[in-house]
Enzyme design. Sequence first.
Site, mmCIF file in Angstrom:
data_model
loop_
_atom_site.group_PDB
_atom_site.id
_atom_site.type_symbol
_atom_site.label_atom_id
_atom_site.label_comp_id
_atom_site.label_asym_id
_atom_site.label_seq_id
_atom_site.Cartn_x
_atom_site.Cartn_y
_atom_site.Cartn_z
ATOM 1 N N HIS A 183 -4.285 6.559 -1.392
ATOM 2 C CA HIS A 183 -4.905 6.541 -0.071
ATOM 3 C C HIS A 183 -3.866 6.724 1.042
ATOM 4 C CE1 HIS A 183 -8.730 6.136 1.789
ATOM 5 N NE2 HIS A 183 -8.666 4.879 2.182
ATOM 6 N N ASN B 96 -9.668 1.827 8.352
ATOM 7 C CA ASN B 96 -10.986 1.920 8.988
ATOM 8 C C ASN B 96 -10.959 1.794 10.504
ATOM 9 O OD1 ASN B 96 -10.341 -0.784 8.959
ATOM 10 N ND2 ASN B 96 -12.391 -1.483 8.425
ATOM 11 N N TYR C 235 0.809 -1.219 0.000
ATOM 12 C CA TYR C 235 0.000 0.000 0.000
ATOM 13 C C TYR C 235 0.843 1.271 0.000
ATOM 14 C CZ TYR C 235 -3.526 -3.345 1.642
ATOM 15 O OH TYR C 235 -4.355 -4.430 1.770
ATOM 16 N N PHE D 223 -4.790 -0.293 9.963
ATOM 17 C CA PHE D 223 -5.529 -0.166 8.712
ATOM 18 C C PHE D 223 -6.510 0.996 8.837
ATOM 19 C CE2 PHE D 223 -3.734 -4.330 8.110
ATOM 20 C CZ PHE D 223 -3.330 -4.274 6.781
ATOM 21 N N ASP E 209 -6.023 11.862 2.290
ATOM 22 C CA ASP E 209 -6.339 12.032 0.883
ATOM 23 C C ASP E 209 -7.760 12.571 0.739
ATOM 24 O OD1 ASP E 209 -6.940 9.329 1.960
ATOM 25 O OD2 ASP E 209 -7.927 9.034 0.032
ATOM 26 N N ASN F 63 -13.200 6.359 5.506
ATOM 27 C CA ASN F 63 -13.277 5.481 6.671
ATOM 28 C C ASN F 63 -12.315 5.866 7.787
ATOM 29 O OD1 ASN F 63 -15.332 3.871 5.627
ATOM 30 N ND2 ASN F 63 -13.889 2.538 4.550
#
Length: 210
Positions: A19, A66, A14, A64, A91, A112
């Site tokens: 994001h 969320n 990632y 993560f 973002d 989220n």
Amino acid sequence: MKLFVGLGNPGDQYAHNRHNVGFMALEALASRHRASNWLRKWQGRVADATLGTERVLLLLPQTFMNLSGHAVAEAARFHKIAPADIVVFHDELDLAPGKVRVKLGGGVAGHNGLRSIRDCLGTPDYRRVRIGIGHPGHKEKVLGHVLGDFAKAERPWLAALLDALADAAPMLAAGDDAGFMNRVAMLTAPPKPEKPARPAAPAAERPAGE
């Protein structure tokens, strides 16, 4: 003390996603201002930095996106940091790529990470640095857009933007949101085209016989 939070997802897969631009911004800031080494604490990676005259705790949640709010709330409770002194870099689909806006409170617009922070703090009234990544144009393309890597053509403006965010960060820490935005805009503005040289005026003709 202020708490600066960068939002993203942990893991190499990632690392270059749109994001994760919040992670990128905080890492650039830490490097520029010679923050302490990153340590694992409060379900995140943390470092201390001094921005101007302000001591700032930097936090990259490792839960993560969320569940980001759990790390933020733990760090804020430990240091007794009020929501108004928390700044979250994230973002923003609704801003053009490379544009930056700062706001206090407001909705989460489907993000989220912001939703989790709001729920864990019990208030939406924390400051946000909204970093534009642009919208792909269609709702069904949003997930692939935000979880996709920045394209090669985007890297020059991204590098310039991260450098500008780091440069202007002391203004943000001091509470000068307008000055911060102006500084970032100035540092990332494209160079103005040079004006064409004006042709020289013709020399006056001398009278005949001189």
